[in-house]
Design an enzyme around this catalytic site. Structure first.
Site, PDB file in Angstrom:
ATOM      1  N   GLU A  27      -2.832  17.543  20.428  1.00 25.79           N
ATOM      2  CA  GLU A  27      -3.163  18.683  19.569  1.00 25.79           C
ATOM      3  C   GLU A  27      -1.894  19.491  19.330  1.00 25.79           C
ATOM      4  OE1 GLU A  27      -6.490  21.066  20.865  1.00 25.79           O
ATOM      5  OE2 GLU A  27      -6.173  22.547  19.285  1.00 25.79           O
ATOM      6  N   ASN A  72      -9.186  22.845  18.574  1.00 27.71           N
ATOM      7  CA  ASN A  72      -9.377  24.114  17.880  1.00 27.71           C
ATOM      8  C   ASN A  72      -8.415  24.255  16.703  1.00 27.71           C
ATOM      9  OD1 ASN A  72     -11.268  24.667  19.851  1.00 27.71           O
ATOM     10  ND2 ASN A  72      -9.886  25.907  21.091  1.00 27.71           N
ATOM     11  N   ASN A 172     -14.299  19.904  14.697  1.00 25.39           N
ATOM     12  CA  ASN A 172     -14.170  20.037  16.150  1.00 25.39           C
ATOM     13  C   ASN A 172     -15.007  21.202  16.651  1.00 25.39           C
ATOM     14  OD1 ASN A 172     -12.668  19.619  18.801  1.00 25.39           O
ATOM     15  ND2 ASN A 172     -12.191  21.779  18.382  1.00 25.39           N
ATOM     16  N   GLU A 173     -15.814  20.970  17.669  1.00 23.10           N
ATOM     17  CA  GLU A 173     -16.564  22.020  18.387  1.00 23.10           C
ATOM     18  C   GLU A 173     -17.106  23.095  17.435  1.00 23.10           C
ATOM     19  OE1 GLU A 173     -14.219  23.448  21.730  1.00 23.10           O
ATOM     20  OE2 GLU A 173     -14.559  21.593  22.808  1.00 23.10           O
ATOM     21  N   TYR A 244     -14.910  19.770  30.519  1.00 22.38           N
ATOM     22  CA  TYR A 244     -13.759  20.076  31.372  1.00 22.38           C
ATOM     23  C   TYR A 244     -14.300  20.457  32.744  1.00 22.38           C
ATOM     24  CZ  TYR A 244     -10.982  19.972  27.148  1.00 22.38           C
ATOM     25  OH  TYR A 244     -10.354  19.558  25.993  1.00 22.38           O
ATOM     26  N   GLU A 292     -13.166  14.656  24.350  1.00 17.96           N
ATOM     27  CA  GLU A 292     -12.368  15.578  25.172  1.00 17.96           C
ATOM     28  C   GLU A 292     -12.942  15.567  26.575  1.00 17.96           C
ATOM     29  OE1 GLU A 292     -11.428  19.546  23.787  1.00 17.96           O
ATOM     30  OE2 GLU A 292     -11.365  18.869  21.706  1.00 17.96           O
ATOM     31  N   GLN A 351      -5.295  16.589  27.513  1.00 17.58           N
ATOM     32  CA  GLN A 351      -4.603  16.017  26.379  1.00 17.58           C
ATOM     33  C   GLN A 351      -3.514  15.073  26.895  1.00 17.58           C
ATOM     34  OE1 GLN A 351      -3.699  18.943  23.391  1.00 17.58           O
ATOM     35  NE2 GLN A 351      -5.737  19.806  23.478  1.00 17.58           N
TER      36      GLN A 351
HETATM   37  O1  AHR Z   1      -8.253  20.745  24.685  1.00 16.29           O
HETATM   38  C1  AHR Z   1      -8.148  22.116  24.572  1.00 16.29           C
HETATM   39  C2  AHR Z   1      -9.238  22.733  23.696  1.00 16.29           C
HETATM   40  O2  AHR Z   1     -10.470  22.611  24.349  1.00 16.29           O
HETATM   41  C3  AHR Z   1      -9.461  22.049  22.368  1.00 16.29           C
HETATM   42  O3  AHR Z   1      -8.606  22.516  21.389  1.00 16.29           O
HETATM   43  C4  AHR Z   1     -10.869  22.427  22.054  1.00 16.29           C
HETATM   44  O4  AHR Z   1     -11.510  21.483  21.245  1.00 16.29           O
HETATM   45  C5  AHR Z   1     -11.526  22.592  23.410  1.00 16.29           C
HETATM   46  O5  AHR Z   1     -12.239  23.770  23.486  1.00 16.29           O
END
Ligand code: AHR
Length: 517
Positions: A27, A72, A172-173, A244, A292, A351
């Site tokens: 990213e 993002n 994305n999201e 995450y 992700e 990432q």
């Molecule tokens: O990977 C970091 C961020 O986490 C990404 O930009 C977003 O998609 C997620 O919230």
């Protein structure tokens, strides 16, 4: 600990791993691109400004597909800013990470970098501040051979051949309030459908992923997937999942249990997408793109330095330093992904470099492997093949995992977490059976006996363990190899029975050679 018993049988398979299960993510975020994979003037930089030391580590890490440019970031990105003569590209404010974007690196540079690394590119389109028109124009710019304004523009920019990008993310999201132009499921579902239609009219060979919820803790999780697929079902092949793992609570046992919630998340999304198919009497199966996933908590909240003041270019944000404990939770996530290989057909470690990444660099200086680098490299290089159903009989423990939802904290009780988590992969061509085994007991070794049926007289090919008496041990520029896999001794193989003793809090990879193809 009581002996852990594992059974696998050559004919009981979950499914074949898709090569895209072993992807990662780049990213425009902090020093992921600038000072990470791209740094003209670095002593190892090639003529295109790509750091060769990073490329070497990426080849060793072996990701197969790379998602780009966000995240993002993509929800405010004009792809046109990142193509054409570099000195004419605009500098813009990036509202995702409160930094300045120079646009020196864009889509064409990314494609070149992927080719240099031997990785399939995956592009996300902006469905936040932009729409289907910008998305279909990007597909035309990238994939159309020539004789149209946009494909000729690509040729004029120096890329005569189409890029042939096959995998595209529809935004994305889009459910997240932190996203530029967040949408309701209805709004996003309609917009994604119209974008998908036009993108596939330009190039019918592409595959599309619709945005799922940005996490299992989102209040709309479930209803979001259902509504979005009611709109997009006929137009997409995948729905996305993001997770995450965190240890905000400082509760190691719960943290190491948390990959089991990825298993639940995957099972739940499969149930929802199949329910949408059932309502339509459709035999189509929407696959999952876990695009992700990682461990992330030290640099996640705004109060933890998530952004820097003054709109800097490529600030050192989200530079999470991973330790041994993180590598164990991370290994558990790899096992969860393998054990769902039948439906998770794509996944991206978020990432790649510097920002929540397995590879760290110093601008102008060296690059090194973080602790999480090692389980990923093993997962990617040794995890390809037929995943076998591993029957695991392990003592269990109880834990409560905490996951934030904005300012709120959600508690997830896990009453029976098996201490030992296992995935088994059979690479028939190579005649290798690989076992990925996590011992989550923090202070007891795990005696383990594995009954492997249908492989003939197996022989031990290799056994590695990753552990450290100090769970907070990290790899740094000065000590880049403190945490890494080392030989696991004492593994015995006799008549298809494998026995070993796994160290407390350890990640283990055992490879066995079968005489039979
Ligand atoms: O990977 C970091 C961020 O986490 C990404 O930009 C977003 O998609 C997620 O919230």
């Amino acid at each position: 600990m009581q002996t852990v018993r594992v059974s696998i049988d050559r004919s009981f398979a979950i499914g074949e791993t898709d090569p895209r299960l072993f992807g990662a993510f780049v990213e425009h975020l902090g020093r992921c691109v600038y000072g990470g994979l791209y740094e003209p003037g670095h002593p190892t930089a090639d003529a295109k400004g790509f750091r060769r030391d990073v490329l070497d580590l990426v080849r060793e890490l072996a990701p197969t597909i790379m998602r780009y440019p966000g995240g993002n970031f993509v929800s405010g990105y004009n792809w046109e800013d990142g193509v054409g003569p570099v000195d004419k590209r605009p500098r813009r404010l990036d509202l995702a990470w409160m930094s300045k974007e120079t646009n020196a690196f864009g889509t064409n540079e990314f494609i070149d970098w992927c080719r240099a690394a031997g990785i399939e590119p995956m592009l996300a389109v902006n469905l936040g501040t932009r729409d289907g028109d910008a998305a279909r124009r990007l597909v035309e710019y990238c994939n159309f051979p020539g004789d149209t304004e946009l494909s000729d523009l690509r040729r004029a920019h120096g890329w005569p051949e189409p890029h042939g990008v096959k995998f595209w993310c529809l935004g994305n999201e889009m459910d997240g309030p932190w996203q530029m132009e967040t949408k309701t499921a209805e709004e996003y579902g309609r917009k994604a459908t119209e974008a998908a239609k036009m993108m596939k009219w330009v190039d019918p060979t592409i595959e599309l992923a619709a945005c799922g919820s940005s996490g299992r803790t989102m209040p709309t999780f479930g209803a979001w997937e259902d509504t979005v697929l009611e709109h997009t079902f006929e137009h997409v092949e995948y729905i996305s999942l993001h997770t995450y793992l965190n240890d905000y609570a400082g509760d190691t046992a719960a943290f190491l249990a948390s990959p089991d919630l990825m298993d639940s998340f995957i099972d739940e999304v499969v149930a929802i997408v199949d329910a949408v198919a059932a309502r339509r009497r459709s035999s189509k199966r929407i696959m999952l793109s876990f695009d992700e996933w990682n461990v992330w908590y030290r640099t996640r909240r705004r109060s933890e330095g998530r952004t820097k003041l003054g709109w800097p270019v490529a600030p050192d944000i989200l530079e999470e330093v991973y330790n041994m404990k993180d590598a164990l939770a991370f290994g558990g996530a790899c096992i969860s992904l393998l054990n769902h290989a039948d439906r998770v057909r794509c996944a991206c470690l978020a990432q790649l470099v510097n920002a929540i990444a397995p590879i760290m660099t110093e601008t102008g200086g060296p690059a090194w492997r973080q602790t999480i680098f090692h389980p990923f490299a093993q997962f990617s290089t040794l995890g390809r093949g037929r995943v076998l159903r591993a029957q695991v009989d392990s003592p269990t423990y109880a834990a409560t995992y905490h996951d934030p939802r904005g300012a709120a904290d959600l508690a997830f009780p896990l009453p029976a977490v098996p201490y030992v988590k296992v995935a088994a992969v059979h690479d028939e061509g190579g005649r290798i059976v690989t076992l990925f085994v996590l011992n989550r007991h923090l202070d007891q070794p795990a005696p383990i006996e594995i009954d492997a049926r249908g492989f003939g007289a197996l022989e031990l090919a290799e056994a590695l363990e990753m552990r450290d008496d100090d769970l907070s041990a990290t790899n740094t520029k000065e000590t880049p190899d403190r945490v890494r896999p080392r030989a696991l001794t004492g593994v015995r193989v006799e008549d298809g029975r494998i026995s070993a003793t796994l160290g407390p809090a350890s990640w283990n990879v055992i490879r066995l050679l079968s005489p039979e193809r």
